[in-house]
Motif scaffolding. Sequence first.
Motif, short mmCIF file in Angstrom:
data_model
loop_
_atom_site.label_atom_id
_atom_site.label_comp_id
_atom_site.label_asym_id
_atom_site.label_seq_id
_atom_site.Cartn_x
_atom_site.Cartn_y
_atom_site.Cartn_z
N ASP A 1 -14.63 -22.63 -25.95
CA ASP A 1 -14.67 -22.85 -27.40
C ASP A 1 -13.72 -21.86 -28.08
O ASP A 1 -14.10 -21.08 -28.91
N ARG A 2 -12.43 -21.95 -27.74
CA ARG A 2 -11.43 -20.97 -28.17
C ARG A 2 -10.80 -21.28 -29.52
O ARG A 2 -9.92 -20.58 -29.97
N ARG A 3 -11.24 -22.34 -30.17
CA ARG A 3 -10.70 -22.71 -31.48
C ARG A 3 -11.83 -23.13 -32.41
O ARG A 3 -11.82 -24.23 -32.95
N PRO A 4 -12.82 -22.27 -32.62
CA PRO A 4 -13.95 -22.67 -33.45
C PRO A 4 -13.55 -22.91 -34.91
O PRO A 4 -12.65 -22.25 -35.44
N VAL A 5 -14.25 -23.85 -35.52
CA VAL A 5 -14.12 -24.11 -36.95
C VAL A 5 -15.45 -23.71 -37.56
O VAL A 5 -16.51 -24.20 -37.15
N ILE A 6 -15.38 -22.82 -38.54
CA ILE A 6 -16.59 -22.24 -39.12
C ILE A 6 -16.64 -22.56 -40.61
O ILE A 6 -15.67 -22.36 -41.33
#
Length: 178
Positions: free
Chosen positions: A140-145
């Motif tokens: 999960d190296r590109r999380p969107v928060i």
Amino acid sequence: MQNTSYATRFLSATFVAFLIVSFAAASARAQSCNPAVVSLIVRDAKGEVLTESDLKLIASTMPKDIGDATIWVGEVSIADDNKSFYWPESTDWPKGKKLPSLNFSNERTCTMHLTEATLEFKGQKMRLVFNINIERATKDRRPVIDAPKFQNGNFQLDLTNWSHAEHELIKATYWKKL
């Protein structure tokens, strides 16, 4: 004659070794990796997503880098379920709803330790403590928060109960007021 043959073979072997080493070095430099990126959807006090120009204004008040992360304004592509998102490289990227985002990334080493960031907007300061580590092997190296509604205060991201699914949006409910 035999000395010439030996010298020729030696030079040929040296040249081949040089080519192999040069090729290996060039290949190592040409290797790429998927950058470590954290995308933050920032909302105003009413919960509306901030515009790209608002995010650029916020970014202009922040340091250029936070730790090993560079700050920039981009966009995310949210799936119809409003629970997941598409990576920019995905063929599904065009299908999603585009939202402006404040991004933290490291494309140099493709790893990142994002500690915290203070966002300033319309006279308010919101300190967000991320404490996110992204390694080369992190899935999960590109999380969107999704950030909390903009307000004065300090908030910490608590991912204890998050699934770490690669394409799952991290909802604002994961932020805890400090």
